[in-house]
Enzyme design. Structure first.
Site, PDB file in Angstrom:
ATOM      1  N   TYR A  45       0.765  -1.418   0.097  1.00 20.11           N
ATOM      2  CA  TYR A  45       0.125  -0.097  -0.116  1.00 20.11           C
ATOM      3  C   TYR A  45       0.923   1.228   0.091  1.00 20.11           C
ATOM      4  O   TYR A  45       0.366   2.251  -0.025  1.00 20.11           O
ATOM      5  CB  TYR A  45      -1.011   0.075   1.068  1.00 20.11           C
ATOM      6  CG  TYR A  45      -1.909  -1.104   1.270  1.00 20.11           C
ATOM      7  CD1 TYR A  45      -3.058  -1.394   0.331  1.00 20.11           C
ATOM      8  CD2 TYR A  45      -2.044  -2.143   2.090  1.00 20.11           C
ATOM      9  CE1 TYR A  45      -3.706  -2.357   0.397  1.00 20.11           C
ATOM     10  CE2 TYR A  45      -2.693  -3.315   1.962  1.00 20.11           C
ATOM     11  CZ  TYR A  45      -3.702  -3.336   1.021  1.00 20.11           C
ATOM     12  OH  TYR A  45      -4.551  -4.314   1.085  1.00 20.11           O
TER      13      TYR A  45
ATOM     14  N   HIS B 299      -9.488   0.075  -5.916  1.00 15.15           N
ATOM     15  CA  HIS B 299      -8.525  -0.804  -4.943  1.00 15.15           C
ATOM     16  C   HIS B 299      -7.192   0.021  -5.321  1.00 15.15           C
ATOM     17  O   HIS B 299      -6.749  -0.110  -6.260  1.00 15.15           O
ATOM     18  CB  HIS B 299      -8.508  -2.096  -5.024  1.00 15.15           C
ATOM     19  CG  HIS B 299     -10.096  -2.506  -4.530  1.00 15.15           C
ATOM     20  ND1 HIS B 299     -10.348  -2.662  -3.305  1.00 15.15           N
ATOM     21  CD2 HIS B 299     -11.001  -2.912  -5.333  1.00 15.15           C
ATOM     22  CE1 HIS B 299     -11.734  -2.891  -3.299  1.00 15.15           C
ATOM     23  NE2 HIS B 299     -11.952  -3.235  -4.625  1.00 15.15           N
TER      24      HIS B 299
END
Length: 146
Positions: A22, A99
């Site tokens: 991330y 996402h």
């Protein structure tokens, strides 16, 4: 045009949670990028994050009369929350699922999104840019409001 950006479970942990997936930028940096991009496009945005499914459903329902579109990253709710799916279907405004990582290239349980069918599109695997791409997509639906 006014867009609600909804982030689900664990998104508040950006920068600390699996930075190899991330990234190292935190949730505040994500929101700053979203606000900056939206402003450059003449779009008003509001960021909302909750780790609670019911709060996300409430935000979706309340958005129906206050916003023109939704960008949603349901987090892990993507894979099993039929309640979020149903809330997205119940409102009259379009939603784009995003996402940061490419969920199709991760663990098998992440491959299925039960919420995506309630959205007009799914954007995945572009990090923070997944959000800016979704904002642009929604803005193109209402070009006269820009």
């Amino acid at each position: 045009m006014k867009i609600l950006v909804i982030n689900g479970a664990n998104m508040n942990m950006l920068g600390r949670r699996e930075p190899d997936i991330y990234g190292k930028e935190d949730y505040a940096a994500l929101c700053a990028r979203i606000y900056e991009h939206a402003q450059s496009r003449g779009v008003a945005v509001e960021c909302f994050q909750s780790n609670h499914e019911g709060a996300i459903i409430d935000a979706i329902q309340e958005a129906d009369t206050a916003f023109d579109g939704i960008v949603i990253n349901p987090g892990a709710y993507t894979h099993y929350s039929y309640a979020i799916h149903d809330a997205l279907k119940a409102v009259s405004i379009p939603a784009v699922e995003v996402h940061m990582s490419d969920i199709q290239k991760r663990e098998e349980f992440r491959h299925l999104s039960v919420t995506a069918p309630a959205c007009i599109a799914q954007i995945r695997g572009h990090g923070f840019e997944s959000y800016t791409m979704a904002i642009d997509m929604l803005a193109k639906l209402n070009p006269e409001e820009k």
